[in-house]
Enzyme design. Sequence first.
Site, PDB file in Angstrom:
ATOM      1  N   GLU A   1     -11.479  -4.130  -5.021  1.00  0.00           N
ATOM      2  CA  GLU A   1     -11.346  -4.454  -6.445  1.00  0.00           C
ATOM      3  C   GLU A   1     -11.570  -5.936  -6.719  1.00  0.00           C
ATOM      4  O   GLU A   1     -11.226  -6.447  -7.784  1.00  0.00           O
ATOM      5  CB  GLU A   1      -9.969  -4.016  -6.970  1.00  0.00           C
ATOM      6  CG  GLU A   1      -9.783  -2.512  -6.889  1.00  0.00           C
ATOM      7  CD  GLU A   1      -8.542  -2.014  -7.600  1.00  0.00           C
ATOM      8  OE1 GLU A   1      -7.892  -2.807  -8.310  1.00  0.00           O
ATOM      9  OE2 GLU A   1      -8.214  -0.831  -7.443  1.00  0.00           O
TER      10      GLU A   1
ATOM     11  N   LYS B   1      -4.482   6.388 -16.333  1.00  0.00           N
ATOM     12  CA  LYS B   1      -5.877   6.393 -15.880  1.00  0.00           C
ATOM     13  C   LYS B   1      -6.554   7.635 -16.454  1.00  0.00           C
ATOM     14  O   LYS B   1      -6.121   8.756 -16.155  1.00  0.00           O
ATOM     15  CB  LYS B   1      -5.921   6.464 -14.356  1.00  0.00           C
ATOM     16  CG  LYS B   1      -5.324   5.255 -13.625  1.00  0.00           C
ATOM     17  CD  LYS B   1      -5.141   5.590 -12.144  1.00  0.00           C
ATOM     18  CE  LYS B   1      -4.896   4.351 -11.302  1.00  0.00           C
ATOM     19  NZ  LYS B   1      -4.483   4.708  -9.916  1.00  0.00           N
TER      20      LYS B   1
HETATM   21  P1  PGA Z   1      -7.194   3.971  -6.750  1.00  0.00           P
HETATM   22  O1  PGA Z   1      -5.952   3.003  -6.816  1.00  0.00           O
HETATM   23  O2  PGA Z   1      -8.042   3.763  -7.934  1.00  0.00           O
HETATM   24  O3  PGA Z   1      -7.876   3.607  -5.452  1.00  0.00           O
HETATM   25  O4  PGA Z   1      -6.650   5.373  -6.658  1.00  0.00           O
HETATM   26  C1  PGA Z   1      -5.642   2.187  -7.891  1.00  0.00           C
HETATM   27  C2  PGA Z   1      -4.133   2.124  -8.048  1.00  0.00           C
HETATM   28  O5  PGA Z   1      -3.404   2.618  -7.171  1.00  0.00           O
HETATM   29  O6  PGA Z   1      -3.629   1.617  -9.038  1.00  0.00           O
HETATM   30 ZN    ZN Z   2      -1.432   2.375  -8.094  1.00  0.00          ZN
END
Ligand code: PGA
Ligand code: ZN
Length: 421
Positions: A204, A336
């Site tokens: 990231e 998300k």
């Molecule tokens: P991931 O993790 O997008 O790799 O699932 C992001 C998070 O845990 O916030």
């Molecule tokens: Zn997370």
Amino acid sequence: MNKISEVVARRVWDSRGWPTVEVEVRLAGGRSGRGIAPAGASRGLHEAVELRDGGPALSGKGVSRALAAVRETIAPALIGHDVADQEGIDRLMVALDGTPNRAHLGGNALAATSMATLFAAAADAGLPLWKYLAGGKAVDLPLPQIQIFGGGAHAGRRIDIQDLMVIAVGAKSFDRALEMTCDVYHAAGALMAERGQLQGIADEGGWWPAFASNEEALDTLVKAIERAGFVPGEDVAIALDIAASEFGENGRYRLALEGRELDSDAMSQMLAGWIDRYPIVSIEDPLAEDDAKGLAAFTRAVGARVQIVGDDFLVTNAARVEAAVEAKACNAVLLKPNQAGTVTELRAALRAAQAAGWGSIVSARSGETEDVAIVHLATGLNAGQLKVGSFARSERMAKWNEAVRIAETGLPFRGKAALAH
Ligand code: PGA
Ligand code: ZN
């Protein structure tokens, strides 16, 4: 009212170089909207299933089945539908899928279509998405959580903690928050370089965590804040995503770096010790997704002092948020879009959190693209906080830059008041 005239699905590529799904929703009259599904690496057990082809091609990560789901099942059902009826469209897709976890059509197919529909509806209304979502209500710019060191599943498990982030709690404006983060990010890189620890960046965009212990990572972050000229805790504070489901199960937590195994209580105590010693204001998934009891105990112990965020534990699911509110486990939810599958489900999870007085953070995934929808969701739905990874790589910067454009409209910045606790 404007009708959907065409739904196009195509394979595009994400920030890790893997295929993903893009959907374009076109309207009678020529306007359109696009959405791209992101991809997680540390996924929750209960989140929407990402439909991948399997088999030898593209390491099994092909998306032709998800594209076929859009073309053959979703598109025919959506054509002719009023684009402004987001809820109806999302409900229809959930019904067409017919599974509890979107395993039939794929959370990736649904998320891309749901977001494309939303962008098309905003375009049809002639409004930026955040404004369309706000629907005339007053909204604030989100408080950013920005990664400085990446770890866990995003850095070959080099350290156990997945995200070491900062929150510019002293910032009085969104722009100032980014400016302060810029200084801390580069101070951290300079520190790593001086110690011979600079080994590139994680998934990231945060610095690769070449540390001997989790505590060394925390100490280095505090030093980076100071080196940037800020007072830790006052100007810039720490937020952690432990992502404990990645190394914890059945009440046992295996800290690979230190070669130790802790039970739920010992894990909580270790984290509470960090909260005592470091300027931590937010901590995500401190315990594993199967450790609801541990999360409730941890929230009882430190929930009055810090924000405790459920990601894998809550998977953007309203029913899970409601159950957690009841059990007093966590005091904030991570949101998300592809964890739920549709925007409507994300909104339901947000409503459940807001009704309980919880904090809420709209979040990117570790696999991202130039898609900036989450910035509009965080702002327009007035979630209060935004997490998109680090302050490097264009799939991350596209989002911060979109937020800069939104900030220019003069929306208020709630700052640290957006944090729960
Ligand atoms: P991931 O993790 O997008 O790799 O699932 C992001 C998070 O845990 O916030
Ligand atoms: Zn997370």
